[in-house]
Design a protein around this motif. Structure first.
Motif, PDB file in Angstrom:
ATOM      1  N   PHE A 135      79.348   5.323   8.011  1.00  0.00           N
ATOM      2  CA  PHE A 135      79.327   4.779   9.367  1.00  0.00           C
ATOM      3  C   PHE A 135      77.930   5.016   9.942  1.00  0.00           C
ATOM      4  O   PHE A 135      77.377   6.107   9.795  1.00  0.00           O
ATOM      5  CB  PHE A 135      80.385   5.464  10.236  1.00  0.00           C
ATOM      6  CG  PHE A 135      81.781   4.999   9.949  1.00  0.00           C
ATOM      7  CD1 PHE A 135      82.471   4.215  10.860  1.00  0.00           C
ATOM      8  CD2 PHE A 135      82.428   5.341   8.761  1.00  0.00           C
ATOM      9  CE1 PHE A 135      83.761   3.781  10.601  1.00  0.00           C
ATOM     10  CE2 PHE A 135      83.716   4.910   8.484  1.00  0.00           C
ATOM     11  CZ  PHE A 135      84.385   4.120   9.409  1.00  0.00           C
ATOM     12  N   GLN A 136      77.367   3.994  10.579  1.00  0.00           N
ATOM     13  CA  GLN A 136      76.010   4.090  11.102  1.00  0.00           C
ATOM     14  C   GLN A 136      76.027   4.136  12.626  1.00  0.00           C
ATOM     15  O   GLN A 136      76.942   3.611  13.265  1.00  0.00           O
ATOM     16  CB  GLN A 136      75.169   2.901  10.636  1.00  0.00           C
ATOM     17  CG  GLN A 136      75.621   1.559  11.219  1.00  0.00           C
ATOM     18  CD  GLN A 136      74.710   0.420  10.797  1.00  0.00           C
ATOM     19  OE1 GLN A 136      74.202   0.403   9.680  1.00  0.00           O
ATOM     20  NE2 GLN A 136      74.504  -0.532  11.697  1.00  0.00           N
ATOM     21  N   TYR A 153      91.671  11.232  19.610  1.00  0.00           N
ATOM     22  CA  TYR A 153      90.230  10.993  19.633  1.00  0.00           C
ATOM     23  C   TYR A 153      89.522  12.032  18.773  1.00  0.00           C
ATOM     24  O   TYR A 153      89.869  13.222  18.797  1.00  0.00           O
ATOM     25  CB  TYR A 153      89.705  11.036  21.069  1.00  0.00           C
ATOM     26  CG  TYR A 153      90.013   9.780  21.853  1.00  0.00           C
ATOM     27  CD1 TYR A 153      89.227   8.638  21.707  1.00  0.00           C
ATOM     28  CD2 TYR A 153      91.106   9.734  22.718  1.00  0.00           C
ATOM     29  CE1 TYR A 153      89.509   7.476  22.410  1.00  0.00           C
ATOM     30  CE2 TYR A 153      91.399   8.576  23.434  1.00  0.00           C
ATOM     31  CZ  TYR A 153      90.594   7.451  23.270  1.00  0.00           C
ATOM     32  OH  TYR A 153      90.883   6.301  23.958  1.00  0.00           O
ATOM     33  N   LEU A 154      88.522  11.562  18.018  1.00  0.00           N
ATOM     34  CA  LEU A 154      87.768  12.423  17.115  1.00  0.00           C
ATOM     35  C   LEU A 154      86.283  12.349  17.427  1.00  0.00           C
ATOM     36  O   LEU A 154      85.805  11.391  18.041  1.00  0.00           O
ATOM     37  CB  LEU A 154      88.007  12.002  15.658  1.00  0.00           C
ATOM     38  CG  LEU A 154      89.459  11.986  15.180  1.00  0.00           C
ATOM     39  CD1 LEU A 154      89.543  11.441  13.763  1.00  0.00           C
ATOM     40  CD2 LEU A 154      90.075  13.384  15.259  1.00  0.00           C
ATOM     41  N   ALA A 174      87.765  16.973  15.142  1.00  0.00           N
ATOM     42  CA  ALA A 174      86.848  16.358  14.175  1.00  0.00           C
ATOM     43  C   ALA A 174      87.587  15.629  13.055  1.00  0.00           C
ATOM     44  O   ALA A 174      88.694  16.019  12.669  1.00  0.00           O
ATOM     45  CB  ALA A 174      85.932  17.421  13.567  1.00  0.00           C
ATOM     46  N   PRO A 175      86.975  14.567  12.536  1.00  0.00           N
ATOM     47  CA  PRO A 175      87.541  13.893  11.364  1.00  0.00           C
ATOM     48  C   PRO A 175      87.185  14.651  10.096  1.00  0.00           C
ATOM     49  O   PRO A 175      86.258  15.474  10.089  1.00  0.00           O
ATOM     50  CB  PRO A 175      86.851  12.520  11.393  1.00  0.00           C
ATOM     51  CG  PRO A 175      85.528  12.799  12.024  1.00  0.00           C
ATOM     52  CD  PRO A 175      85.761  13.897  13.027  1.00  0.00           C
ATOM     53  N   LEU A 176      87.913  14.374   9.026  1.00  0.00           N
ATOM     54  CA  LEU A 176      87.553  14.899   7.713  1.00  0.00           C
ATOM     55  C   LEU A 176      87.834  13.836   6.663  1.00  0.00           C
ATOM     56  O   LEU A 176      88.732  12.996   6.829  1.00  0.00           O
ATOM     57  CB  LEU A 176      88.295  16.194   7.382  1.00  0.00           C
ATOM     58  CG  LEU A 176      89.799  16.159   7.166  1.00  0.00           C
ATOM     59  CD1 LEU A 176      90.217  17.304   6.265  1.00  0.00           C
ATOM     60  CD2 LEU A 176      90.536  16.277   8.498  1.00  0.00           C
ATOM     61  N   PHE A 177      87.036  13.865   5.623  1.00  0.00           N
ATOM     62  CA  PHE A 177      87.143  12.898   4.542  1.00  0.00           C
ATOM     63  C   PHE A 177      87.705  13.598   3.315  1.00  0.00           C
ATOM     64  O   PHE A 177      87.159  14.605   2.857  1.00  0.00           O
ATOM     65  CB  PHE A 177      85.777  12.295   4.237  1.00  0.00           C
ATOM     66  CG  PHE A 177      85.791  11.317   3.100  1.00  0.00           C
ATOM     67  CD1 PHE A 177      86.565  10.168   3.174  1.00  0.00           C
ATOM     68  CD2 PHE A 177      85.037  11.540   1.965  1.00  0.00           C
ATOM     69  CE1 PHE A 177      86.586   9.264   2.121  1.00  0.00           C
ATOM     70  CE2 PHE A 177      85.047  10.637   0.916  1.00  0.00           C
ATOM     71  CZ  PHE A 177      85.825   9.494   0.996  1.00  0.00           C
ATOM     72  N   LEU A 178      88.803  13.074   2.776  1.00  0.00           N
ATOM     73  CA  LEU A 178      89.523  13.709   1.676  1.00  0.00           C
ATOM     74  C   LEU A 178      89.218  13.037   0.346  1.00  0.00           C
ATOM     75  O   LEU A 178      89.115  11.806   0.264  1.00  0.00           O
ATOM     76  CB  LEU A 178      91.030  13.656   1.933  1.00  0.00           C
ATOM     77  CG  LEU A 178      91.533  14.415   3.153  1.00  0.00           C
ATOM     78  CD1 LEU A 178      92.933  13.953   3.528  1.00  0.00           C
ATOM     79  CD2 LEU A 178      91.528  15.921   2.896  1.00  0.00           C
ATOM     80  N   LEU A 237      81.888  11.879  12.236  1.00  0.00           N
ATOM     81  CA  LEU A 237      82.135  10.689  11.417  1.00  0.00           C
ATOM     82  C   LEU A 237      80.824  10.087  10.924  1.00  0.00           C
ATOM     83  O   LEU A 237      80.727   9.662   9.768  1.00  0.00           O
ATOM     84  CB  LEU A 237      82.920   9.655  12.226  1.00  0.00           C
ATOM     85  CG  LEU A 237      83.278   8.357  11.485  1.00  0.00           C
ATOM     86  CD1 LEU A 237      84.258   8.630  10.357  1.00  0.00           C
ATOM     87  CD2 LEU A 237      83.856   7.324  12.448  1.00  0.00           C
ATOM     88  N   LEU A 238      79.811  10.057  11.776  1.00  0.00           N
ATOM     89  CA  LEU A 238      78.527   9.467  11.398  1.00  0.00           C
ATOM     90  C   LEU A 238      77.786  10.301  10.354  1.00  0.00           C
ATOM     91  O   LEU A 238      76.875   9.791   9.698  1.00  0.00           O
ATOM     92  CB  LEU A 238      77.646   9.296  12.637  1.00  0.00           C
ATOM     93  CG  LEU A 238      78.170   8.328  13.703  1.00  0.00           C
ATOM     94  CD1 LEU A 238      77.268   8.357  14.932  1.00  0.00           C
ATOM     95  CD2 LEU A 238      78.288   6.914  13.163  1.00  0.00           C
ATOM     96  N   ARG A 239      78.165  11.567  10.196  1.00  0.00           N
ATOM     97  CA  ARG A 239      77.505  12.436   9.216  1.00  0.00           C
ATOM     98  C   ARG A 239      78.202  12.465   7.857  1.00  0.00           C
ATOM     99  O   ARG A 239      77.658  12.995   6.886  1.00  0.00           O
ATOM    100  CB  ARG A 239      77.408  13.872   9.751  1.00  0.00           C
ATOM    101  CG  ARG A 239      76.403  14.055  10.876  1.00  0.00           C
ATOM    102  CD  ARG A 239      76.116  15.540  11.102  1.00  0.00           C
ATOM    103  NE  ARG A 239      77.309  16.269  11.509  1.00  0.00           N
ATOM    104  CZ  ARG A 239      77.629  16.520  12.776  1.00  0.00           C
ATOM    105  NH1 ARG A 239      76.857  16.061  13.758  1.00  0.00           N
ATOM    106  NH2 ARG A 239      78.707  17.208  13.069  1.00  0.00           N
ATOM    107  N   LEU A 240      79.412  11.908   7.771  1.00  0.00           N
ATOM    108  CA  LEU A 240      80.163  11.958   6.524  1.00  0.00           C
ATOM    109  C   LEU A 240      79.513  11.082   5.459  1.00  0.00           C
ATOM    110  O   LEU A 240      79.045   9.984   5.742  1.00  0.00           O
ATOM    111  CB  LEU A 240      81.607  11.508   6.749  1.00  0.00           C
ATOM    112  CG  LEU A 240      82.471  12.386   7.657  1.00  0.00           C
ATOM    113  CD1 LEU A 240      83.863  11.784   7.796  1.00  0.00           C
ATOM    114  CD2 LEU A 240      82.549  13.807   7.142  1.00  0.00           C
TER     115      LEU A 240
END
Length: 321
Positions: free
Chosen positions: A186-187, A302-303, A63-67, A308-311
């Protein structure tokens, strides 16, 4: 020594007693107003420190994460490193917070991994900080599917095409632009039901052959497909397994891939805005039927696109596009 009772003390003794009380009382009163004494070595003022936050709060493999990073001093630049990947961080001058996207691969084992930060202050001084981020194990499903034999047992001519595609993808995927192009959330590329999720272990024609590294949308052929965010077209051509494929570069190692299209409507090198139509869905390449496969790739791994779409991401000032 024998104490003399006050009642029989001499006038001189009384005067001395009154003088001592008069001298002592202001000091006692001042001490009572101040409260407990504070050692001179203790600093009353608090010092500013590093702050590191991320979303989602619970980080899992794949999973991605936003810092969000706040430094203890004004910085000219800030960079990070997590799990041997460079993390690009951009400053939002409005709130003096640095933002960046990172990620953890499907193969990452549960555990604590250090996020290493290094900044340069306005005066040119180097400062560093380290924060541990825990990665948990995600649960991914398993499914069995059947596809045409040519996609599991390619002919020599088809294998040659696969080899050519592999070389092309390696060249494209290794390009990392230093500038961020994405801005805001991201949509989804289409408004449709999700038919297969990220991380699914696939048994193809009776053999375990792949891990699903994207998100599938159940859309009929010919459905308009939109860019999930602003970026530059890195690749727009047919590939053996992916079919008609578009790859968008959102900057700093973050890519999105749109596969199995029936038609491509962009050209390589073109600047794309979020929501812009890039093609039509289809069933080209190795596909069980018409659908859209969306993949997210960050610096070679790959993530999960769904994460990503929920961030909740900030909007940056518009770039010259």
């Amino acid at each position: 020594m024998e104490l003399v009772p006050i009642s029989i003390a001499t006038k001189r003794s009384r005067r001395l007693l009154y003088l001592a009380v008069a001298l002592l009382f202001p000091a006692v009163l001042h001490a009572a107003q101040l409260g407990p004494s504070v050692p001179r070595s203790t600093k009353i003022a608090t010092t500013k420190s590093w702050s590191v936050r991320w979303q989602p709060i619970r980080v899992v493999n794949g999973a991605p994460l936003f810092l969000r990073v706040t430094a203890p001093a004004a910085l000219e630049s800030l960079s990070g490193n997590w799990q041997e990947h460079e993390v690009f961080l951009n400053l939002d001058t409005a709130n003096k917070t640095w933002y960046g996207i990172a990620g953890s691969s499907l193969q990452t084992r549960p555990g604590s991994y250090p996020l290493k930060l290094e900044g340069t202050t306005i005066s040119g001084k180097k400062i560093t900080f380290e924060r541990m981020i825990i990665v948990h194990a995600a649960k991914y499903p398993r499914i069995a599917i059947r596809v045409a034999k040519q996609y599991t047992e390619p002919s020599p001519e088809q294998l040659q095409k696969v080899s050519q595609d592999t070389g092309l993808k390696q060249e494209v995927f290794h390009r990392v632009s230093l500038e961020r192009e994405w801005s805001g959330n991201f949509q989804p590329p289409v408004d449709a039901r999700i038919s297969d999720v990220f991380g699914t272990q696939r048994t193809i024609n009776g053999k375990v052959q792949s891990m699903h590294q994207g998100l599938d949308y159940a859309v009929p052929s010919g459905t308009p497909v939109a860019a999930v965010n602003a970026g530059t077209v890195l690749l727009a051509r047919p590939l053996y397994f992916e079919g008609n494929c578009v790859v968008l570069d959102h900057g700093q190692g973050l890519l999105t891939l749109y596969m199995h299209l029936s038609e491509i409507k962009v050209t390589e090198g073109e600047k794309i805005e979020r929501g812009q139509e890039i093609g039509l869905s289809g069933g080209s390449g190795r596909a069980t039927g018409p659908h859209l496969h969306l993949a997210v790739r960050w610096q070679g791994i790959y993530l999960n696109p769904a994460t990503l779409l929920r961030l909740n991401l900030p909007k940056f000032e518009s770039l010259d596009r």
